[in-house]
Design a protein around this motif. Structure first.
Motif, short mmCIF file in Angstrom:
data_model
loop_
_atom_site.label_atom_id
_atom_site.label_comp_id
_atom_site.label_asym_id
_atom_site.label_seq_id
_atom_site.Cartn_x
_atom_site.Cartn_y
_atom_site.Cartn_z
N THR A 10 -1.52 -45.84 -6.26
CA THR A 10 -2.75 -45.29 -5.68
C THR A 10 -3.68 -46.42 -5.25
O THR A 10 -4.28 -46.37 -4.18
CB THR A 10 -3.45 -44.37 -6.70
N ALA A 13 -2.29 -48.07 -2.09
CA ALA A 13 -2.50 -47.20 -0.93
C ALA A 13 -3.97 -47.24 -0.50
O ALA A 13 -4.26 -47.33 0.71
CB ALA A 13 -2.08 -45.78 -1.25
N ALA A 14 -4.89 -47.22 -1.46
CA ALA A 14 -6.31 -47.29 -1.12
C ALA A 14 -6.64 -48.64 -0.49
O ALA A 14 -7.42 -48.71 0.47
CB ALA A 14 -7.16 -47.05 -2.36
N VAL A 16 -4.58 -50.60 1.25
CA VAL A 16 -4.00 -50.63 2.59
C VAL A 16 -4.87 -49.80 3.54
O VAL A 16 -5.16 -50.23 4.67
CB VAL A 16 -2.54 -50.12 2.57
N TRP A 17 -5.29 -48.64 3.10
CA TRP A 17 -6.13 -47.78 3.92
C TRP A 17 -7.45 -48.48 4.26
O TRP A 17 -7.90 -48.49 5.41
CB TRP A 17 -6.39 -46.47 3.18
N ALA A 18 -8.11 -49.08 3.25
CA ALA A 18 -9.39 -49.77 3.46
C ALA A 18 -9.21 -50.98 4.37
O ALA A 18 -10.04 -51.24 5.26
CB ALA A 18 -9.99 -50.18 2.12
N THR A 19 -8.15 -51.73 4.19
CA THR A 19 -7.89 -52.90 5.02
C THR A 19 -7.67 -52.49 6.47
O THR A 19 -8.17 -53.13 7.40
CB THR A 19 -6.66 -53.68 4.49
N THR A 20 -6.93 -51.41 6.67
CA THR A 20 -6.68 -50.92 8.02
C THR A 20 -7.99 -50.50 8.69
O THR A 20 -8.23 -50.83 9.86
CB THR A 20 -5.71 -49.73 7.98
N LYS A 21 -8.82 -49.78 7.96
CA LYS A 21 -10.11 -49.34 8.51
C LYS A 21 -10.99 -50.54 8.86
O LYS A 21 -11.62 -50.56 9.93
CB LYS A 21 -10.85 -48.46 7.50
N ARG A 24 -9.69 -52.34 12.01
CA ARG A 24 -10.00 -51.58 13.23
C ARG A 24 -11.45 -51.78 13.65
O ARG A 24 -11.76 -51.96 14.82
CB ARG A 24 -9.73 -50.09 13.02
#
Length: 119
Positions: A10, A13-14, A16-21, A24
């Protein structure tokens, strides 16, 4: 052991999600991206302005034609003018025809009254 694996997954995943955001958002804030966004918005605004100007010009043209028709009706310019037969024939007939007689004489046709003459 499964609890640790679950929370570890978890967290990954959080992350990776935060890094992607964040990546961007950073790409959106680069000078090239900001310039492209500004150019696109300027083009869209230009198209909207052009559409409004064309609409305004069409409205003006329609209202102008309507007002012109109202004025022509008020002045009686729309009425068909019917020439009397002699005038109509004189206007239509050939001047070389022997029946055609020019009744108008102008004083400036006289060679003595020629104003273009050198004095």
């Amino acid at each position: 052991m499964f609890r640790r694996t679950f929370w570890f997954t978890t967290g990954v995943a959080a992350g990776v999600w935060a890094t992607t955001k964040v990546n961007r958002k950073l790409k959106q804030l680069t000078p090239e991206s900001l310039a492209a966004t500004a150019a696109n918005k300027a083009i869209e605004a230009g198209h909207r302005l052009k559409d409004r100007a064309v609409g305004f010009a069409l409205d003006v043209r329609d209202n102008m034609a309507q007002r012109e028709a109202e004025l022509e009706d008020a002045l009686g310019l729309n009425a068909d003018l019917e020439l009397t037969p002699p005038r109509r024939l004189a206007a239509i007939e050939n001047r070389n025809d022997p029946r055609y007689i020019e009744t108008t004489t102008y004083p400036y046709n006289n060679s003595y009254n020629n104003r273009n003459e050198d004095h």
